[in-house]
Design a protein around this motif. Sequence first.
Motif, mmCIF file in Angstrom:
data_model
loop_
_atom_site.group_PDB
_atom_site.id
_atom_site.type_symbol
_atom_site.label_atom_id
_atom_site.label_comp_id
_atom_site.label_asym_id
_atom_site.label_seq_id
_atom_site.Cartn_x
_atom_site.Cartn_y
_atom_site.Cartn_z
ATOM 1 N N MET A 248 62.176 67.158 71.576
ATOM 2 C CA MET A 248 62.529 65.648 71.872
ATOM 3 C C MET A 248 61.736 64.512 72.141
ATOM 4 S SD MET A 248 63.612 67.038 75.896
ATOM 5 C CE MET A 248 64.281 65.327 76.284
ATOM 6 N N VAL A 249 60.317 64.813 72.144
ATOM 7 C CA VAL A 249 59.274 63.900 72.294
ATOM 8 C C VAL A 249 58.059 64.621 71.237
ATOM 9 C CG1 VAL A 249 59.917 63.180 74.349
ATOM 10 C CG2 VAL A 249 58.317 65.076 74.296
ATOM 11 N N ASN A 250 57.096 63.488 71.041
ATOM 12 C CA ASN A 250 55.994 63.932 70.527
ATOM 13 C C ASN A 250 54.966 64.025 71.614
ATOM 14 O OD1 ASN A 250 52.944 63.311 69.707
ATOM 15 N ND2 ASN A 250 53.841 62.826 67.582
ATOM 16 N N HIS A 251 54.595 65.126 71.577
ATOM 17 C CA HIS A 251 53.825 65.588 73.200
ATOM 18 C C HIS A 251 52.646 64.743 73.442
ATOM 19 C CE1 HIS A 251 51.934 67.682 76.339
ATOM 20 N NE2 HIS A 251 50.823 68.129 75.583
ATOM 21 N N LYS A 252 51.685 64.609 72.155
ATOM 22 C CA LYS A 252 50.550 63.949 72.244
ATOM 23 C C LYS A 252 50.678 62.580 72.779
ATOM 24 C CE LYS A 252 45.982 62.801 70.058
ATOM 25 N NZ LYS A 252 46.257 61.420 70.863
ATOM 26 N N GLU A 253 51.592 61.870 72.014
ATOM 27 C CA GLU A 253 51.849 60.554 72.321
ATOM 28 C C GLU A 253 52.746 60.190 73.753
ATOM 29 O OE1 GLU A 253 54.390 58.942 69.086
ATOM 30 O OE2 GLU A 253 52.963 59.293 67.636
ATOM 31 N N ALA A 254 53.403 61.103 74.112
ATOM 32 C CA ALA A 254 53.918 60.787 75.355
ATOM 33 C C ALA A 254 52.976 61.131 76.547
ATOM 34 C CB ALA A 254 55.212 61.827 75.575
ATOM 35 N N SER A 255 52.352 62.221 76.440
ATOM 36 C CA SER A 255 51.145 62.562 77.598
ATOM 37 C C SER A 255 50.156 61.496 77.636
ATOM 38 C CB SER A 255 50.831 63.920 77.346
ATOM 39 O OG SER A 255 49.943 64.156 76.087
ATOM 40 N N ASP A 256 49.669 61.031 76.230
ATOM 41 C CA ASP A 256 48.600 59.952 76.184
ATOM 42 C C ASP A 256 49.348 58.766 77.251
ATOM 43 O OD1 ASP A 256 46.911 61.251 75.094
ATOM 44 O OD2 ASP A 256 46.990 60.652 73.087
ATOM 45 N N HIS A 257 50.362 58.434 76.737
ATOM 46 C CA HIS A 257 51.018 57.062 77.351
ATOM 47 C C HIS A 257 51.188 57.230 79.064
ATOM 48 C CE1 HIS A 257 53.460 53.559 77.942
ATOM 49 N NE2 HIS A 257 54.726 54.440 78.587
#
Length: 527
Positions: A468-477
């Motif tokens: 449901m999310v791109n983990h790297k992009e979401a966690s960086d944000h």
Amino acid sequence: MLHRTIHLFRKELRLHDNPVLLAALQSSEALYPVYILDRAFLTSSMHIGALRWHFLLQSLEDLHKNLGQLGSCLLVIQGEYESILRDHIQKWNITQVTLDAEMEPFYKEMEANIQRLGTELGFEVLSLVSHSLYDTQRILDLNGGSPPLTYKRFLHILSLLGDPEVPVRNLTAEDFQRCRAPDPGLAECYRVPLPVDLKISPENLSPWRGGETEGLQRLEQHLTDEGWVASFTKPKTIPNSLLPSTTGLSPYFSMGCLSVRTFFYRLSNIYAQAKHHSLPPVSLQGQLLWREFFYTVASATPNFTQMVGNPICLQICWYRDAERLHKWKMAQTGFPWIDAIMTQLRQEGWIHHLARHAVACFLTRGDLWISWEEGMKVFEELLLDADYSINAGNWMWLSASAFFHQYTRIFCPVRFGKRTDPQGNYIRKYLPILKNFPSKYIYEPWTASEEEQKQAGCIIGQDYPFPMVNHKEASDHNLQLMKQVREEQHRTAQLTRDDADDPMEVNVKRDHSEENISKGKVARTTE
């Protein structure tokens, strides 16, 4: 003068180490053991799912059976607790009500109402602490009237208090013979209800059966292996083992089927005979002290189970996203490790503490940026060991809203599970739709080719969702959001900051930069 007593069971659903029940027996000529099943009170105070209702009813049935062996019985009376007490105090000529002292606001309010009723109707009220190792008020008093907000400070206060009170002796048939028992007809009238009587689903897949008898049996099984007990180190247990790698006793402590003081002193005896043993905070006794820490802080912190009005909690603008919250709750995130954990939680009512860390981090600061209060409510509904203080405390911890400050550490929803279960046996058990994927794909099945997905009998996006999310992009944000929050609310963040790093997660987390999914394996999103 000997009393005619109602002993009111609330959370201490046991006969061993029950000081207020012992005091009631010693001061009474007639004793009525009562559990008031006030569904309106329970459901307004906490979210209770079907599995916990099963566990509660099993615990009550076991308590009734154990009382029967000592010549008494348990009377389960359904209805509003104040009107039931008012009615039966007059009907049975009651001069004393005894009950276990609890620290949750709703149980404190209940006790205050019973005290007020006692003043009105002319009966005495006796309550004693037995759900925790210490009377939390003594800890607060030694700390100047406020709770110690770090584990280090908490342990210092305990060093001044000394060891907890020892458990009281076991009750005997002779204790009950001195008191007149309820008439046999009452037991039939006020029997323990069945799930169907409460319109609760009869289905129960949980391997945990409620009750003091089962809890004591599990306790003895664990304490038989004294080497395991002495060397137990919580961070080294395995979050995705198919059988619990910790004691699994928490549901019995939560419901009061097991005494924490009994466990504490049994451990002390084993430690005394061992050449070497682990120490708090990672030892088994350390787990009981963490429990005590959260009890103490919760007992004196306003609005402890919510963000707004909670003086120790960071005030964060979490996203409101009912659809994403539902996917997380219903094991539809598209990350097999996360979804397997949430499936085990729903089916069995228990998950390992590191598995709890993984799904909590994913929901809050890691990936979805949804409030810890939403996750706390789901855990309260589904966990057998749901506990007012520990549940809220852990969710504040895991969302880095209080207590935990290494916020750059974020669980990767792919790599973390792989470390301890590279073959994915845990995922295969709880997500059988994925069981035919080769091990190299089991944690990230979206990386398998279309042909390989067909061979596994599971097409990603049809039979099982894409992540449901791109983990790297979401966690960086989210990491940048959290950094900003903590800079703006530095003073609040410092309130619960300990000198040491989180000792419960040693060697199980990596720096944020190390947890990123490798290039070429970036999750395809549904957005």
